[in-house]
Each structure stands twice: as structure tokens, then as C-alpha cells.
Design a protein around this motif. Structure first.
Motif, PDB file in Angstrom:
ATOM      1  N   HIS A 115       8.215  29.414  99.895  1.00 11.48           N
ATOM      2  CA  HIS A 115       9.196  29.642  98.759  1.00 11.48           C
ATOM      3  C   HIS A 115      10.514  29.878  99.552  1.00 11.48           C
ATOM      4  O   HIS A 115      11.675  29.523  99.017  1.00 11.48           O
ATOM      5  CB  HIS A 115       9.045  30.835  98.032  1.00 11.48           C
ATOM      6  N   ASN A 116      10.761  29.927 100.917  1.00  8.24           N
ATOM      7  CA  ASN A 116      12.081  30.314 101.636  1.00  8.24           C
ATOM      8  C   ASN A 116      12.725  28.941 101.508  1.00  8.24           C
ATOM      9  O   ASN A 116      12.405  27.787 101.495  1.00  8.24           O
ATOM     10  CB  ASN A 116      11.932  30.603 102.861  1.00  8.24           C
ATOM     11  N   GLN A 158       6.419  36.747 105.095  1.00  7.70           N
ATOM     12  CA  GLN A 158       6.843  37.406 103.907  1.00  7.70           C
ATOM     13  C   GLN A 158       7.313  38.733 104.081  1.00  7.70           C
ATOM     14  O   GLN A 158       6.970  39.095 105.101  1.00  7.70           O
ATOM     15  CB  GLN A 158       5.521  37.643 102.746  1.00  7.70           C
ATOM     16  N   SER A 196      -0.551  37.872 101.723  1.00  5.56           N
ATOM     17  CA  SER A 196       0.131  36.985 100.856  1.00  5.56           C
ATOM     18  C   SER A 196      -0.114  36.998  99.256  1.00  5.56           C
ATOM     19  O   SER A 196      -1.398  37.263  99.086  1.00  5.56           O
ATOM     20  CB  SER A 196      -0.002  35.581 101.520  1.00  5.56           C
ATOM     21  N   LYS A 228      -4.190  31.694 101.650  1.00  4.97           N
ATOM     22  CA  LYS A 228      -3.655  31.723 102.998  1.00  4.97           C
ATOM     23  C   LYS A 228      -4.664  31.634 103.825  1.00  4.97           C
ATOM     24  O   LYS A 228      -5.379  32.604 104.148  1.00  4.97           O
ATOM     25  CB  LYS A 228      -2.489  32.737 103.375  1.00  4.97           C
ATOM     26  N   ARG A 245       2.103  41.144  99.427  1.00  6.12           N
ATOM     27  CA  ARG A 245       3.602  40.613  99.613  1.00  6.12           C
ATOM     28  C   ARG A 245       4.550  41.296 100.538  1.00  6.12           C
ATOM     29  O   ARG A 245       5.735  40.992 100.277  1.00  6.12           O
ATOM     30  CB  ARG A 245       4.078  40.134  98.210  1.00  6.12           C
ATOM     31  N   GLN A 246       4.007  42.196 101.169  1.00  4.54           N
ATOM     32  CA  GLN A 246       4.670  42.922 101.980  1.00  4.54           C
ATOM     33  C   GLN A 246       4.813  42.423 103.399  1.00  4.54           C
ATOM     34  O   GLN A 246       3.993  41.773 103.845  1.00  4.54           O
ATOM     35  CB  GLN A 246       4.388  44.692 101.848  1.00  4.54           C
ATOM     36  N   GLY A 266       1.399  27.375  96.944  1.00  6.75           N
ATOM     37  CA  GLY A 266       2.734  27.863  96.746  1.00  6.75           C
ATOM     38  C   GLY A 266       3.551  26.928  95.798  1.00  6.75           C
ATOM     39  O   GLY A 266       4.374  27.369  95.141  1.00  6.75           O
ATOM     40  N   GLU A 286       9.638  38.153  99.449  1.00  2.74           N
ATOM     41  CA  GLU A 286       7.961  38.464  99.451  1.00  2.74           C
ATOM     42  C   GLU A 286       7.144  37.126  98.970  1.00  2.74           C
ATOM     43  O   GLU A 286       6.006  37.156  99.349  1.00  2.74           O
ATOM     44  CB  GLU A 286       7.850  39.593  98.371  1.00  2.74           C
ATOM     45  N   ASP A 287       7.843  36.037  98.571  1.00  8.07           N
ATOM     46  CA  ASP A 287       6.739  34.907  98.236  1.00  8.07           C
ATOM     47  C   ASP A 287       6.647  34.167  99.631  1.00  8.07           C
ATOM     48  O   ASP A 287       5.697  33.317  99.424  1.00  8.07           O
ATOM     49  CB  ASP A 287       7.508  33.967  97.235  1.00  8.07           C
ATOM     50  N   GLY A 288       7.314  34.423 100.773  1.00 13.31           N
ATOM     51  CA  GLY A 288       6.909  33.871 101.967  1.00 13.31           C
ATOM     52  C   GLY A 288       7.253  32.514 102.380  1.00 13.31           C
ATOM     53  O   GLY A 288       8.289  31.902 101.633  1.00 13.31           O
TER      54      GLY A 288
END
Length: 630
Positions: free
Chosen positions: A427-428, A593, A100, A104, A94-95, A116, A422-424
Motif C-alpha cells: 500500500h505504500n 509495515q 502483517s 504474507k 500491523r505494527q 493487498g 501499517e498496511d505495509g
């Protein structure tokens, strides 16, 4: 750290040769590996600890490089990633630039599809199963869905369609009686009553194979089938899944690898829609997570020995939203709170305890949440529906059809708006401004501080002229802690003559930082904060901005439908001449992410990047002016 079996190079192919004792040993190693790494990176913990045996069983029975394995939501896919060659990458889980926390496909051929959001796996799986049949190919399709995700309506649409199609498909129901917070609703109660023993299913298969070998056997099988249905209807509660066309197997102990494998093999041989009911314990193997699975669903870095986070929890926009709603509810008995399986995440935990009769958690069903909110408002209540921005996307039709057309005065709390980190990509919250600004009659507010959030929420519950929404970020406020609400659509935070920076919400902090940097370079910089994102730009605001001759709009959303695009369009339509306009946004791509600050820098949304771009534009302008005067 060395882990023994987990360090072998022949994972997952060697799973089929392991004894029960070795399988138990491997499960223990994986749980320790998860604790060692998630405690350092953060991530989804309890859900992954609960499906270790189930995931090993799936990989023991299927080849995920060919067979299609779908994890609904995907927050339980860590063991799957460990078993498919990504163990050494968990240090960057998640960095930014790392792996992920969800499935993915660009990461691995073992990831069947992007995940997600909840409740979509069975639909996608059925599509894959149809493709397999139509193309004459041979592989299994398995969807793993939790009982929490099964509270979403899309899952039932898919079950109904898949059962009727008779397409070979396996659905594994991971029943831990939890989603993030404790499950609610009739489906949760139904699952508690389903009891069909695996031994009964195995015996039925064996008897059928014997009887199928003769014509006498065929007649006997028909008689047995009729008798079985009669007996079953008397002594067993009929499974809803069977009525939908699925053969129901289970429940089975979700922490017994071999028992799960038995049912998976039976389901594989049936060549029809089958649902396997697996009972698991969320947080299995880590006492703190077992005792408080909701608290350890998604975690930041923590101390394994104590279970405590390494950073002390601080207040944030979600908790401030919940506190203010509780204060308002004390004096207004018509205020109700609605959420979709996220009471703690949206800050409504205290409200649910103090006003249980006025609190409604509908499960993972955002469409239903918004439509129900509309019904409550139509009948005179003041409902406040709190949803994450990324999940509000699912209720877009309800916002138009059930809310906006009839001008229903609901209140929306849009949590996790903008970049969440971090959720990428899944989730944004970068779409809400664009799609809400398109809805006639919608009022969209953007608080930049806790004080403004409180004031805007007070205004919202008194608002009766159609729907009204507040969008606020994940996390806490920045350096800006002031209150410039007072019902004004836009306010000037600082005056200037050379450049006008326009922003809203949490991004106002980047605008103010950029203004300081520009002033240090001798550029007089004005900063304007938009409070109402759906309001038309006033003549006075346009006059002030145009006097600077240069404008930059900073927002953490997609370009299309954003405030920057609207301002540029308005200036052009009114033929207001500007030296230049610069729009800062998340581009037209899905954000990667990483930490929020890293994503700001990636898109050049941070104060330093904004100031640098503006300085370069001013310098380019001077150079062009110099050339034109020669």
C-alpha cells in the motif's frame, strides 16, 4: 483473556471433529478475539467479522499447509491467521516488526501468496493449478474473492481463462454486497438474482453416480442432461459463471459452517472449475459494524462498548481535497469526480451527495477509471479522478496510451502518496513519482500544506496543457502550513550558505527540522521546496544550490526516477562541481509495515537522521581536506 476452544493447541486439525454447537461457540470466540485485538491495534474489522464461518469451513475441508488458499485483497484473512498459529502475535498486528494485516508467505507456509490489491486471486490460483497438474502433484487450489473485488476486470480475464482451461479450481465468491463502500455496477445486480439450491446440486451428483454404473444409465444420463438444460433455460436465469465454464453452486448461507462444508466437498469432488456463491454479512456479530460496514472496514483503535475511535478524527489531505473540489464544482458545472470504489477514502463523499449526476464510482477498476476520465476530458468536461497512489499503478498503461500520447487534460488526485504506514509494502505510494516523471507532458504537483493543496487543485482544473496530477499523503499536514505555490516550480523557504536541503510534499517538514538542527551546530542551511516535480531545474535554482557546495534531497519514494536522482544527474551533466550530494529515499527495497514515523526512522528520512548524516558528511569532508593539505 481465555477463550476456551480458541485456546486449544490442536487448531486447526481439531475443526473436523467439532459439533455444530462447538463450531458456533468457536465462531463467537473468534469474533470476540477480533474485537479485543483490533480495537487495540486498528486494522480491517468488518470484513474479517463477516468471514469467520467461511474461513473455519475452508480450514475444516482443506489442509492449507498443502492446499493453496488465496484470499483476494487479504483484508479478510485474520481468522485464517488465528487458525494457523499466529493467534498470540495479534498484539503486534500491523505494527513494526509484527505480523502483517494481509497474507504474507514469509510469515507462514499457510499463506499461499502476497496480497493487498484486489482482483488478482483467481489469476494466481489458476497459475498454481496449472503448476500442480504439470508437475503431477495432488492438492486443491481455492481462491476466495469478494463481490467488491469481482468488479475488477482482471477477475473476469481470469474467470474466462480458468473456465476454458477446465483445470480443477475452486472459486469462493464471498457476497456481502460491499467492498469498502457499497458495491456498484451490473455485477452487483447480477449476483442478487442467482439462485441455485445446494440440495439440487447434491441430488444431481447422486443421480449421476448411480447412472454411471450402466450403459443404460449412460444413455439415460445424456437424456436427463439435455432435458435439464432445456428446463433450466426456461425457469432459471443462466449464470454468467456457467457461461464462462464454471459449475455454479449456491448461494449458501455464509454463516452456516456445515452448509458451506457440504458445497466445498462437492466442489472438491468435481475436479473441474467450480464457483461457490456464499452470502455473508459484513461486520457480522458486532452491531456497529453491521449497521455501518463501510465505516468499520478499516479502523483505528476504538472503544468496543461505544464503537467510537479512541482518537478524535481530524481533517486530512483527503477531506481537504474533497472540500475544495466541492467549492470548485459549485461554479463550474463541467467538473466531475471519478473514483474506484473509494468515495469516502478519497474525500469525495460530500461531492457524491451534492452532485450525484457528476460523480462516478466505477468499482475496483482503476484502468477503466483513468480511461473513462480521458474520454470525459476529450469531450469537454473537467474530470478529476481520485485514486490511491498504490492503486494508480494498475492504470499505468492508460496514463500513457489513453491520456499522455493524446495530451488529454485530465486531473489526477493521487491520495496516500509516500509512506502510508501499517498496511505495509502493498500500500505504500513510493512509485508514483518515478513512473509519472517518465511520462512526456505530465505535470506533477506536490502540495506540502492544505493551503497549497487548495491552490494547486484550483490551478489543475484550469490546466489545459495535458494531464496534471497532485500527489498528497495519508493523514494531515505537519508544522508547515504556509502557502508557497503561486505557480512556481521551486521556492526557497530559508536561505543558507553551507548546505542546501531540497524536498517536497509532506517531507518538507523533515527538511525544515533538519535545517534547525544543523543551524544549532553552526551549519548555515538553505531549504528549497519543489512544487512541480516534473519541471526542469532552472538555471537560477541550480546556481543557488551549487553555491552551497553541498546538497541533500529528501523524499519518501524509491530512489529510481526520483527528484534526487534527477538533480544529481543534472548537476553532473552540466559539470557543476559539488563537495557532496546526499540522497535520502526509501532505498530500493519494499518498505516494512509500521507507523509512518517509524518508517521514516527506518530509512533515515526523519529530520534528526538527515541532520546527523549531513554533519557526518561535513566532518568527513574536513578530515579529508586536512589530510590532503599535509
Amino acid at each position: 483473556m481465555r477463550y476456551g476452544l480458541l485456546d486449544r493447541d490442536d487448531l486447526p486439525s481439531m475443526l473436523g471433529s467439532l459439533t455444530k454447537e462447538q463450531l458456533d461457540e468457536l465462531c463467537g470466540e473468534i469474533r470476540q478475539f477480533l474485537l479485543d485485538h483490533v480495537s487495540q491495534t486498528g486494522g480491517h474489522l468488518a470484513s474479517n467479522l463477516g468471514v469467520v464461518e467461511l474461513t473455519i469451513a475452508l480450514h475444516r475441508c482443506f489442509d492449507t499447509s498443502r492446499d493453496r488458499l488465496l484470499f483476494d485483497v487479504g483484508h479478510q484473512c485474520y481468522t485464517h491467521k488465528i487458525l494457523t498459529g499466529r493467534k498470540d502475535a495479534f498484539g503486534q498486528l500491523r505494527q513494526f516488526g509484527g505480523i502483517s494485516g494481509f497474507l504474507k508467505p514469509s510469515e507462514s507456509i499457510h499463506d499461499a501468496c502476497i496480497t493487498g490489491h484486489a482482483s488478482s486471486s483467481i489469476s494466481v490460483a489458476q497459475g498454481m493449478a496449472h503448476a500442480r497438474t504439470l508437475l503431477g502433484e495432488d492438492y486443491s487450489v481455492v481462491a476466495v474473492i469478494g463481490d467488491g473485488a469481482l468488479s475488477g476486470g482482471m477477475a473476469y480475464e481470469a474467470l474466462n481463462s480458468a473456465g476454458a482451461s477446465k483445470e480443477p479450481l475452486i472459486v469462493v465468491l464471498n457476497d456481502n454486497n460491499m467492498s469498502i463502500d457499497k458495491n456498484v455496477g451490473a455485477m452487483s445486480r447480477h449476483l442478487q438474482h442467482l439462485r441455485v439450491q445446494p440440495e439440487y446440486i447434491r441430488m444431481k451428483q447422486d443421480v449421476k453416480q448411480v447412472l454411471d454404473r450402466s450403459r443404460v444409465g449412460e444413455r439415460a444420463a445424456n437424456w436427463i442432461s439435455r432435458s435439464k438444460r432445456a428446463v433450466k433455460s426456461m425457469v432459471l436465469q443462466c449464470s454468467m459463471f456457467e457461461q464462462m465454464g464454471f459449475t455454479y453452486l449456491g448461494p449458501v448461507d455464509g454463516h452456516d459452517v456445515l452448509a458451506i462444508c457440504d458445497l466445498l466437498q462437492i466442489a472438491k469432488d468435481m475436479k473441474k472449475p467450480v464457483l461457490i456463491h456464499v452470502k455473508t454479512k459484513k461486520g457480522k456479530g458486532y452491531s456497529y459494524a453491521e449497521q455501518q460496514p463501510n465505516k468499520y472496514h478499516g479502523v483505528s483503535k476504538f472503544n468496543i462498548a461505544t464503537g467510537q475511535p479512541l482518537k478524535k478524527a481530524v481533517t486530512n489531505f483527503s477531506t481537504e481535497f474533497g472540500k475544495e473540489l466541492v467549492r470548485l464544482a459549485k461554479t463550474n458545472p463541467k467538473i466531475c469526480a471519478i473514483t474506484a470504489a473509494m468515495p469516502s477514502g478519497t474525500g469525495l463523499g460530500t461531492f457524491s451527495q451534492l452532485y450525484p449526476q457528476r460523480f462516478f464510482d466505477v468499482g475496483i477498476a482503476e484502468e477503466h477509471a483513468v480511461a473513462m476520465t480521458a474520454g470525459m476530458a476529450k469531450q469537454g468536461l473537467r474530470p478529476v479522478c481520485a485514486l490511491y497512489s498504490t492503486f494508480l499503478q494498475r492504470a499505468y498503461d492508460q496514463l500513457i496510451h489513453d491520456v499522455a500520447i493524446d495530451h488529454v487534460p485530465i486531473v489526477l488526485g493521487i491520495d496516500r502518496a509516500g509512506i502510508v504506514g501499517e498496511d505495509g509494502a502493498t500500500h505504500n505510494g513510493v512509485f508514483d513519482v518515478g513512473f509519472l516523471r517518465q511520462i512526456p507532458g505530465m505535470t506533477l504537483l506536490a502540495p506540502s500544506s492544505y493551503a497549497e493543496l487548495r491552490g494547486m487543485l484550483r490551478s489543475a482544473v484550469q490546466h489545459t496543457d495535458g494531464p496534471i496530477a497532485l500527489r498528497y499523503p495519508r493523514g494531515g499536514e505537519g508544522a508547515y502550513t504556509e502557502d508557497h505555490w503561486q505557480g512556481q516550480a521551486a521556492v526557497c523557504l530559508r536561505e543558507g550558505t553551507d548546505v542546501a536541503l531540497v524536498s517536497y510534499g509532506i517531507m518538507i517538514n523533515e527538511a525544515l527540522q533538519a535545517a534547525e538542527l544543523l543551524e544549532a551546530h553552526g551549519v548555515s542551511t538553505a531549504v528549497y521546496k519543489i512544487n512541480i516535480l516534473t519541471a526542469a531545474f532552472s538555471d537560477e535554482f541550480l546556481r543557488q544550490v551549487s553555491q552551497c557546495g553541498r546538497v541533500a534531497v529528501i523524499e519518501d519514494v524509491m530512489h529510481a526516477g526520483g527528484v534526487g536522482q534527477a538533480l544529481a544527474e543534472t548537476l553532473a551533466l552540466q559539470q557543476i562541481q559539488m563537495n557532496w550530494i546526499r540522497l535520502f529515499h526509501t532505498d530500493s527495497s519494499f518498505a516494512p509495515q509500521g507507523a509512518v514515523r517509524q518508517i521514516y526512522e527506518y530509512y533515515h528520512l526523519d529530520g534528526n537522521a538527515v541532520a546527523k548524516t549531513c554533519l557526518e558528511a561535513i566532518q568527513h569532508e574536513k578530515e579529508e581536506t586536512g589530510r590532503s593539505s599535509i
